[in-house]
Write an enzyme that holds these catalytic residues in place. Structure first.
Site, mmCIF file in Angstrom:
data_model
loop_
_atom_site.group_PDB
_atom_site.id
_atom_site.type_symbol
_atom_site.label_atom_id
_atom_site.label_comp_id
_atom_site.label_asym_id
_atom_site.label_seq_id
_atom_site.Cartn_x
_atom_site.Cartn_y
_atom_site.Cartn_z
ATOM 1 N N CYS C 138 20.953 34.764 -1.302
ATOM 2 C CA CYS C 138 20.030 33.664 -1.026
ATOM 3 C C CYS C 138 19.669 33.646 0.456
ATOM 4 C CB CYS C 138 20.665 32.334 -1.448
ATOM 5 S SG CYS C 138 19.766 30.900 -0.867
ATOM 6 N N GLU C 210 18.423 35.199 -7.897
ATOM 7 C CA GLU C 210 17.349 34.932 -6.933
ATOM 8 C C GLU C 210 15.984 35.256 -7.558
ATOM 9 O OE1 GLU C 210 16.823 33.596 -3.865
ATOM 10 O OE2 GLU C 210 18.874 32.849 -4.132
#
Lengths: 225, 225, 225, 225
Positions: C138, C210
């Site tokens: 992230c 993600e």
């Protein structure tokens, strides 16, 4: 039980233990300015090691807390503890002839080990309300001690004990105690008798460990093997 | 370090502590059949409370263990501990004049509290290898004690001490110790010096607590406040 | 494996996933300044909810980390995340016509739920090295995205997308990524192949999440029941 | 709220989701004996991987549960799950042309990952009451499904589906459901509205994931990247 005053009810149920804390020779001799510095140094080292574990418990409380405003406040507490209190002890350490290196590599004495393992176990296995209840006796009793002995003339003349004591009667510290108590009062308001009973048990156990912590320092406790 | 014998290396680094365990008056007086029954009763109560917490640690180890065969074995250990050992203590309790109710509501003495909080903290915060390393001194030293004092004539004549001791020198129990040691040896084979150092620290600390546990029982330790 | 560059090796093993992230329509349409604001609003709400859970993971990492300097840095990260990033999203929220109340009471979409539960499970059950590995995709990929699309003329003309993007290419943010990578490189240096394999698995899984997070926002995903 | 029937109140608040579970094509096609075996095989693999994680949650529940009788029952559940259900799936696996090796190395599909991470997060961060509430929809809805479709003639003629279904309508399994429900009813009786609201949220979320799990199997879901 009036939930608005839950923290006060915890305090009153532990009052006999707290009276013995206030009357312990370690506290008495600080207020009289005559505690051997060697014992104080031992205490500061153990307290530093304790504080690191205390911060870990706050980390877990942040992970578990539901309410976002409470999360924000816990993050502030954590940051304050880490930057203010840890650094204060590090500066203080030098003044009492304790090299920073020695402070940092302190091994915990048995009582400190037991106490901090208790706090961590509650933090990992319990609710946030339980965790903060277990942490409260440390936070709160330090303020009471400081308010009780802080005006003793012998203490005020002692540069080290006076500086140490002034931290815990400062406005900033009293606000911290207030926040912890409000948090517990809020949690208690929304909790069941079962959870409140657990919170009480943790508060009592931590109060016992507070007494034993001062005694550990006074005896300069070491491991039997 | 030869990782195949990692458990042996742990044992040898704690050997001074283990020698003191073997020589503790509590153990000596059991082997001589003359330990006051009151002290033995105190010990059984504390051991029962300890065992419950030990089982909790196995629960967390099951939650964290990666290998499915190891998971299966840990589930067996847990089941065995719960159905065999807990029930054995419950039956045994009656024989030494300790009502089941009293056994079950035992409050932990300070040393027991510290020891079990240590085990739980390692279980929650550490790896499975760390957890089993922290649990190993209890499991293993009981077998060594039983093998050392189990043939003492005075012990063999004492119906209670002899029955208690025979549990820990049984084939079933020795297999359990073997399994724990193999598990640790396997984990050590795939672990880094950093993790092995943590495992050693936990093993040493639990060994210290083992000594202190016997001493707690001998002194019939209570809370100072 | 050269442990000094462990984070780079993680990155390279996930490169196919990262390429698909960079090429996702959500990212493309931001760089072209033509992503429907409704989708962006959906994304901001989910990212806000995500960030709160991300902070929880940092709390657990603080509880578990061994090294005190690393603890100090994690406390800084936590504080920065809470005071800077959360507050930034709160200010930003108003600008895109999203009332603060609505932002704060966002329910997580399925993919966000899965992703954050993954991070929390690793944080509770794994080592700090595993936790930071799971959190790294992230932190890191946002910087890469910002550096890749940040100079697009269409983006620079878009007041909202440009401000959003500038956060993640700021010096402060790049320092944060650097710190995370250094931390992982350090941990990897002292870890075994077994632990590094776990770290890799978490990194890959978070990279997958993600991609799915951007896709969730693009589809404005909702619960099927 | 009548706490004696708390589990029933959970059930009724999730009734719309449960109706959709009962009506899902995966379930319908099993009852009609016409679900493609390939989809069933996919399901069995995912269910096996799910069960391992379910067992982990029981481990944590054992670590946290206060009452010793409940602890004993949880240990039995764990042991039953591990020795009976896991082994049943392993035997069953061969019959549907699924080699044991393939069963054991199944990677979780996205929905399974999200669902099991949800269960583990609740187990690590919540109370035992929350944990069992999150686990209950799986346990309970399987019994309802089996009771609903178990007498369908087409199913009874299908050797595989019939055997699979008969597990979940057996007396032993219904007793297990009963135990879980009683446990939740007991916990709810001693809990606050705040804790009951959390238990409800977990129950609802797990019910959603149950629906999505069947849908995942029907679609033979794979990772998008």
């Amino acid at each position: 039980m009036d939930s608005l005053n839950y923290s006060e009810s915890l305090r009153s149920k532990a009052s006999k233990i707290w009276e013995k804390i206030m009357a312990h020779p370690f506290i008495m001799e600080i207020s009289e300015g005559k505690l051997p510095l060697e014992k104080f140094r031992f205490y500061i080292k153990q307290d530093y090691a304790y504080l690191i574990e205390f911060i870990r418990c706050l980390g877990i409380a942040i992970a578990k807390v539901g309410d976002r405003n409470a999360m924000r406040t816990l993050v502030s507490c954590l940051h304050t503890n880490m930057t203010i209190e840890v650094e204060m002890l590090e500066r203080f350490s030098e003044k009492i002839g304790l090299p920073l290196d020695e402070l940092r590599k302190t091994d915990m004495a048995p009582t400190n080990m037991g106490y901090t393992r208790h706090l961590l176990t509650v933090a990992y296995s319990g609710t946030v309300g339980e965790t903060i209840s277990a942490m409260l006796p440390c936070i709160w009793s330090y303020m009471e001690i400081a308010l009780k002995i802080g005006d003793s003339p012998a203490l005020k003349e002692h540069p080290i004990f006076n500086e140490w004591c002034s931290t815990y009667k400062s406005k900033e510290y009293r606000d911290l105690v207030e926040w912890y108590r409000d948090f517990i009062d809020d949690v208690a308001g929304g909790s069941s008798p079962v959870e409140r009973e657990k919170m009480l048990q943790h508060f009592i156990l931590s109060s016992r460990f507070e007494y034993m912590f001062w005694d550990m320092a006074y005896r300069m406790e070491s491991w039997p093997v």
